[in-house]
Scaffold this motif. Structure first.
Motif, mmCIF file in Angstrom:
data_model
loop_
_atom_site.group_PDB
_atom_site.id
_atom_site.type_symbol
_atom_site.label_atom_id
_atom_site.label_comp_id
_atom_site.label_asym_id
_atom_site.label_seq_id
_atom_site.Cartn_x
_atom_site.Cartn_y
_atom_site.Cartn_z
ATOM 1 N N GLU A 1 -7.248 1.204 -0.981
ATOM 2 C CA GLU A 1 -7.736 -0.091 -0.483
ATOM 3 C C GLU A 1 -9.063 0.024 0.258
ATOM 4 O OE1 GLU A 1 -4.408 -0.363 3.104
ATOM 5 O OE2 GLU A 1 -5.082 -2.216 2.162
ATOM 6 N N ASP B 1 -5.582 -1.149 -5.150
ATOM 7 C CA ASP B 1 -5.105 -1.750 -3.914
ATOM 8 C C ASP B 1 -6.147 -2.731 -3.365
ATOM 9 O OD1 ASP B 1 -3.694 -2.378 -1.658
ATOM 10 O OD2 ASP B 1 -3.322 -0.294 -1.057
ATOM 11 N N GLU B 2 -5.850 -4.000 -3.481
ATOM 12 C CA GLU B 2 -6.728 -5.073 -3.002
ATOM 13 C C GLU B 2 -8.196 -4.881 -3.354
ATOM 14 O OE1 GLU B 2 -5.954 -6.545 0.866
ATOM 15 O OE2 GLU B 2 -3.819 -6.051 0.772
ATOM 16 N N THR C 1 0.830 -1.201 0.000
ATOM 17 C CA THR C 1 0.000 0.000 0.000
ATOM 18 C C THR C 1 0.868 1.255 0.000
ATOM 19 O OG1 THR C 1 -1.802 -1.112 1.137
ATOM 20 C CG2 THR C 1 -1.744 1.282 1.318
HETATM 21 MG MG LIG Z 1 -2.183 -2.697 2.033
#
Ligand SMILES: [Mg+2]
Ligand SMILES: Nc1ncnc2c1ncn2[C@@H]1O[C@H](COP(=O)(O)OP(=O)(O)OP(=O)(O)O)[C@@H](O)[C@H]1O
Lengths: 239, 295
Positions: free
Chosen positions: A88, A164-165, A45
């Motif tokens: 994220e 992000d994810e 991240t």
């Molecule tokens: Mg992360």
């Protein structure tokens, strides 16, 4: 030889006094999907946030789409260069409708003049959002919110998106839809830098991947090779 | 008759309260907007109000026209706000809420002293234009035309502000920025420019409140001090960062003060604080208080 879209060289980042990124180097060619994998706290991240201009203290050389010295630019200027970012935690703005969240992605873009047209096009690409354009965005399900975050970050047709994810905490049907979408974005020429916990899924659509651990890149390989390399996956990605 | 007073008198007193409340609304709207977006508690807001009144005195002497003065004053005071945000407040962002608070607190004293040096400590006269002199029949009796104008002008301004915030792209950015500045930045928006504009907008409206209230209250260097306290009470009652809250609470406080000054003149000063305490007991976040602007 395709053009280099992103080139990160010896990137360092700090939170107060903790030296989190300790010399990250990675890159993405135009049109590639590149994944960064690694266990919790590896610095994935932080890498994306540093590239986007959201980490106060960072150092290194980042070039994007032929522009060097990206780190000297403010976050909003990086977006204007064509760099999109889906954080994220999605960051759907509370109180705004789905449509307003999408408009937000167009405010600074030359596409703003064709706002209605662009939103129509987005609604075709994201049927789940189409029926809910005037709904308050917080009332969407987690997966729909993630779709909205992606739609918003890509509304201005950026050259590259960092995600992000995106599949975290989302029901499998929507994860399928999402990965199909990434494949389509790639076909349309968008470069994608993807951070995922869902390693197999991410590798299966990626061209190349980086493995990150303790703030550095420890391994780089074609995605297919990494997908087959259970030992590496075991060593760096198991929680 | 209610409490020994004829209905007509009460109705007129209600209008007096609305006129007083209108000034509160204008101040609280700016205060709330600035806090909602920048998380700056602007202690210089009263000083900007005072600047508005003095700018009014200056421009009316220079231009000789009330309406033109009314248009120029918010621009002039907003320009001062622009300079203050850019060169004084901006360097303090990211250092905690108390830094800009202390700065604006000190700035208020500086502005008041500068005005005292330039214009003297005496009050300055500022007359309503001839067209707004006298009283008009509003059905329940005669009411000063100028106060009616202040109520109407406030209504128009609040409506315009609401349309700006709700219907324009810039308003969208302001609403979004108040809730999540970071996402606004990564969507390509230079948030520091938005902060600059909002600070200038808020202070400009405070300046307008100053010039509007000049014919009703006298113009003197300290005129912003008490009004700042009143504006904070209104913002707290309405809920920090809420436009609707600023409007409702501004009018409510105006009416409460004006009614208590009729029924229990000795209590008029404390009545707004009693109201604030009551509201805070029931709703600690204020009437419309939520996270972010325009809740
Ligand atoms: Mg992360
Ligand atoms: N805001 C912050 N302040 C201080 N330390 C932080 C902050 N954010 C992250 N860290 C630390 O920096 C390191 C890297 O965190 P980062 O969030 O980049 O990891 P990650 O690879 O994204 O992890 P995850 O898979 O859990 O999302 C961790 O040790 C984390 O505790």
């Amino acid at each position: 030889m395709p053009a280099q879209m992103l080139k990160v060289d010896d990137l360092h980042a700090w939170y107060d006094h903790s030296h989190v990124l300790q010399g990250v180097s990675l890159g993405a060619q135009a049109g590639e999907i590149v994944s960064i994998i690694g266990r919790n706290g590896a610095g994935k991240t932080t890498t994306l946030r540093s590239i986007m201009g959201l980490v106060k203290k960072c150092r290194g050389e980042v070039a994007f789409d032929g522009q060097t010295g990206l780190l000297a630019r403010q976050a909003h200027a990086r977006y204007s260069l064509g760099l999109g970012y889906v954080p994220e935690d999605r960051r759907i703005v509370p109180g705004l409708t789905v449509r307003e969240n999408l408009r937000l992605g167009l405010v600074s873009s030359p596409l703003k003049r064709k706002e209605a047209e662009v939103i129509d096009r987005i609604a075709e690409t994201f049927p789940r959002l189409k029926e809910r354009l005037d709904q308050v965005a917080e009332t969407l399900s987690g997966g729909e919110q993630q779709m909205l975050a992606i739609a918003r970050a890509t509304a201005s047709s950026p050259r590259m998106v960092m995600l992000d994810e995106p599949s975290e905490g989302i029901m499998p049907v929507l994860v399928d839809e999402m990965f199909e979408l990434f494949a389509r974005m790639k076909q349309e020429g968008t470069t994608i830098l993807l951070v995922e916990q869902n390693v197999e899924r991410a590798l299966s659509i990626s061209d190349r991947a980086y493995v990150m651990d303790h703030g550095v890149i420890v391994h780089e390989a074609p995605a297919a090779a990494l997908l087959a390399d259970k030992a590496i996956q075991e060593r760096y990605c198991s929680v | 008759m209610i409490g020994g007073y004829p209905i007509e008198l009460l109705a007129l007193q209600l209008f007096t309260g609305l006129a007083l409340g209108s000034v509160f609304v204008l101040l609280a709207v700016g205060l709330s907007l600035i806090f909602g977006l920048l998380t700056v508690v602007n202690f210089a807001h009263g000083a900007f109000y005072m600047l508005g009144a003095y700018a009014g005195v200056f421009f009316i002497g220079y231009l000789g026209n009330f309406w033109l003065t009314l248009a120029v004053v918010p621009l002039a005071v907003g320009a001062v706000g622009l300079v203050v945000e850019r060169w004084l407040v901006r360097p303090l962002y990211g250092r905690g809420i108390d830094y800009p608070l202390m700065l604006t607190f000190g700035l208020a004293y500086v502005l008041v002293e500068v005005v005292r040096i330039l214009f003297g400590a005496e009050g300055m006269p500022f007359d309503a234009p001839d067209s707004l002199m006298g009283a008009v029949d509003i059905g329940v009796g005669y009411f000063p035309a100028y106060r009616l104008f202040v109520i109407a002008a406030t209504a128009v301004l609040v409506l315009a502000l609401w349309l700006f915030l709700e219907k324009t792209s810039y308003g969208l950015v302001i609403r979004a920025g108040a809730r999540d500045g970071e996402i606004v930045r990564v969507l390509g928006i230079d948030i520091s420019r938005v902060w600059l504009v909002v600070f200038a907008l808020g202070t400009g409206v405070a300046g307008l409140a100053g010039v509007l209230s000049a014919p009703m209250r006298s113009v003197f260097p300290d005129m912003g001090t008490t009004v700042l306290v009143e504006a904070f009470v209104v913002t707290v009652v309405g809920g920090m960062g809420s436009l609707a809250g600023a409007v409702v609470a501004g009018l409510l406080v105006g009416v409460v003060v004006s009614m208590t000054s009729l029924f229990a003149p000795a209590m008029a000063e404390v009545s707004m604080f009693a109201l604030m305490a009551l509201v805070l007991l029931v709703r600690p976040q204020g009437l419309f208080g939520k996270k972010g602007l325009m809740g």
